[in-house]
Design an enzyme around this catalytic site. Structure first.
Site, PDB file in Angstrom:
ATOM      1  N   ASP A 175       0.714  -1.370   0.012  1.00 40.87           N
ATOM      2  CA  ASP A 175      -0.007   0.064  -0.267  1.00 40.87           C
ATOM      3  C   ASP A 175       1.320   1.337  -0.284  1.00 40.87           C
ATOM      4  O   ASP A 175       1.908   1.394   1.077  1.00 40.87           O
ATOM      5  CB  ASP A 175      -0.740  -0.118   1.096  1.00 40.87           C
ATOM      6  N   GLU A 226      -1.159   5.688  -9.602  1.00 42.92           N
ATOM      7  CA  GLU A 226      -2.012   6.730  -8.595  1.00 42.92           C
ATOM      8  C   GLU A 226      -1.878   7.403  -9.247  1.00 42.92           C
ATOM      9  O   GLU A 226      -0.540   8.977  -9.450  1.00 42.92           O
ATOM     10  CB  GLU A 226      -2.483   7.003  -6.996  1.00 42.92           C
ATOM     11  N   HIS A 281      -8.188   9.720   3.842  1.00 40.04           N
ATOM     12  CA  HIS A 281      -6.823   8.242   4.159  1.00 40.04           C
ATOM     13  C   HIS A 281      -7.627   9.556   5.916  1.00 40.04           C
ATOM     14  O   HIS A 281      -8.145  10.373   6.394  1.00 40.04           O
ATOM     15  CB  HIS A 281      -6.274   8.670   4.515  1.00 40.04           C
ATOM     16  N   GLY A 303      -9.048   5.596   0.519  1.00 39.65           N
ATOM     17  CA  GLY A 303      -9.977   6.597   2.126  1.00 39.65           C
ATOM     18  C   GLY A 303     -11.296   6.217   2.187  1.00 39.65           C
ATOM     19  O   GLY A 303     -12.410   6.997   2.084  1.00 39.65           O
ATOM     20  N   ALA A 304     -11.182   4.842   2.091  1.00 36.00           N
ATOM     21  CA  ALA A 304     -12.962   4.535   1.779  1.00 36.00           C
ATOM     22  C   ALA A 304     -13.582   4.096   3.173  1.00 36.00           C
ATOM     23  O   ALA A 304     -14.783   3.391   3.177  1.00 36.00           O
ATOM     24  CB  ALA A 304     -13.410   3.329   0.574  1.00 36.00           C
TER      25      ALA A 304
HETATM   26  O1  G3H Z   1      -3.226   4.365   3.586  1.00 37.94           O
HETATM   27  C1  G3H Z   1      -2.354   4.730   5.358  1.00 37.94           C
HETATM   28  C2  G3H Z   1      -3.414   3.220   5.671  1.00 37.94           C
HETATM   29  O2  G3H Z   1      -4.011   3.531   6.021  1.00 37.94           O
HETATM   30  C3  G3H Z   1      -1.226   3.045   6.227  1.00 37.94           C
HETATM   31  O3  G3H Z   1      -1.215   3.684   6.921  1.00 37.94           O
HETATM   32  O4  G3H Z   1       0.688   4.605   6.921  1.00 37.94           O
HETATM   33  O5  G3H Z   1       0.187   4.580   8.935  1.00 37.94           O
HETATM   34  O6  G3H Z   1      -0.195   1.961   8.239  1.00 37.94           O
HETATM   35  P1  G3H Z   1      -0.448   3.526   7.879  1.00 37.94           P
HETATM   36  P1  13P Z   2      -8.782   4.446   5.121  1.00 37.65           P
HETATM   37  O1  13P Z   2      -7.923   5.366   6.228  1.00 37.65           O
HETATM   38  O2  13P Z   2     -10.310   5.987   4.518  1.00 37.65           O
HETATM   39  O3  13P Z   2      -9.352   3.245   6.093  1.00 37.65           O
HETATM   40  O4  13P Z   2      -8.263   4.207   3.911  1.00 37.65           O
HETATM   41  C1  13P Z   2      -7.742   3.668   3.472  1.00 37.65           C
HETATM   42  C2  13P Z   2      -6.495   3.530   2.986  1.00 37.65           C
HETATM   43  O5  13P Z   2      -7.438   4.624   1.870  1.00 37.65           O
HETATM   44  C3  13P Z   2      -5.223   2.496   2.591  1.00 37.65           C
HETATM   45  O6  13P Z   2      -4.376   3.043   1.363  1.00 37.65           O
HETATM   46 ZN    ZN Z   3      -4.512   4.883   0.329  1.00 37.27          ZN
END
Ligand code: G3H
Ligand code: 13P
Ligand code: ZN
Length: 311
Positions: free
Chosen positions: A82, A134, A180, A214-215
């Site tokens: 991710d 993206e 997010h 961000g869903a």
């Molecule tokens: O897009 C962000 C995801 O929620 C991952 O968050 O970088 O704190 O693991 P993180």
């Molecule tokens: P949320 O913060 O809405 O759960 O989004 C997560 C996300 O997009 C991870 O790449």
């Molecule tokens: Zn994301």
């Protein structure tokens, strides 16, 4: 079953008018909660790992946890990076067993985003791994990239064809108003997603899988439990589920959810610890958090994404 790429699952999701949930994993309980729900509902699944997750749990631990989940659950699972920020982290995940990576060049100028993404695609495809790119920027925090709400830039439909042609990406994340984290809209603000932009993008990229970051919907039930058990998450607001259902029926094949899992886990842990100050066995509170994660994922699969029975 071995790990799979997202190619087959996206094709079926596109044609079937549903979406695959991409859930972030950071530890064993989260992996178990998600995969038990998907396994019982016979749903395909994407488990995704951020740079922060790799830093927290270690790449090898996460891969081995996912391998264990594959032994326990007979469903197709893709393991995805991710928000890969650069070529090196993508390469490390490709070499380290992931079947899908995201290269997030969205904060770079268009041509630089293309150049970086194209380089990752070239390497990934040579190893049988698929790539998500993206275009456009979400508000909120994308790993180390912090974009304020005012600076969020919707994806320009005029750019998508050239981006996909020149990079060779397998799917495209777009910005249409999601963000997010747990604070996506201000109190009193009407949640709004730019489905008109999604429609324009779909016209320019027929049969191409679109990704929605961000869903999370930010369940007010879990926010309330957190508030009532010593937490402070006033005014946490997410994307209404109806909007996600609409997205899932469209070209959106992958819907990213992390914050909803964090809320579910935190609500469970808080509830146990706040009400039982003498508890000090981690299993006592983590099992409640894990059960909440499982319940949230089952709800998403059945009531929002529509991927149940599609494995
Ligand atoms: O897009 C962000 C995801 O929620 C991952 O968050 O970088 O704190 O693991 P993180
Ligand atoms: P949320 O913060 O809405 O759960 O989004 C997560 C996300 O997009 C991870 O790449
Ligand atoms: Zn994301």
């Amino acid at each position: 079953m071995a790990l799979v790429t997202t190619t087959e699952m996206f094709k079926k999701a596109y044609d079937g008018g549903y979406a695959i949930g991409a859930f972030n994993v950071n530890n064993m309980e989260i992996v178990q909660g998600i995969t038990e729900a998907a396994g019982e509902l016979n749903s395909p699944l994407i488990l995704q790992v951020s740079a922060g997750a790799r830093k927290y749990a270690n790449h090898t631990y996460l891969v081995k946890l996912v391998e264990a989940a594959l032994i326990e659950n007979d469903i197709p699972i893709a393991l995805h990076l991710d928000h890969g920020a650069d070529f090196d982290i993508c390469k490390s995940c490709i070499d380290g067993g992931f079947t899908s990576v995201m290269i997030d060049g969205s904060h770079h100028p268009f041509d630089e985003n293309i150049e970086l993404t194209r380089r990752v695609v070239e390497y990934a495809h040579s190893k049988g791994v698929v790539v998500e790119g993206e275009l456009g920027q979400l508000a909120g925090v994308e790993d180390d990239v912090n974009v304020s709400a005012e600076d969020a830039k919707y994806t320009h439909p005029d750019e998508v064809e050239e981006f996909v042609d020149r990079t060779g990406v397998d799917s495209l994340a777009i910005a249409i108003g999601t963000s997010h984290g747990a604070f996506k809209f201000k109190p009193g603000q009407k949640p709004m997603l730019r489905f008109d932009i999604l429609e324009e993008i779909t016209k320019r990229l027929p049969n191409f899988p679109i990704v929605l970051h961000g869903a999370s919907s930010v369940s007010q039930e879990y926010v309330k439990i957190i508030q009532e058990n010593g937490g402070n998450l006033a005014d946490a607001i997410g994307i209404p589920e109806d909007m996600l259902r609409q997205a899932a029926r469209s070209a959106v094949c992958k819907i990213n959810i992390d914050s909803d899992l964090r809320l579910a886990m935190t609500a469970g842990v808080r509830q146990v610890l706040w009400n039982n100050p003498a508890v000090f066995d981690p299993r006592e509170y983590l099992k409640v958090g894990r059960a909440n994660v499982k319940a949230v994922v089952a709800h998403k699969i059945k009531e929002v994404l529509g991927s149940d029975g599609k494995a």
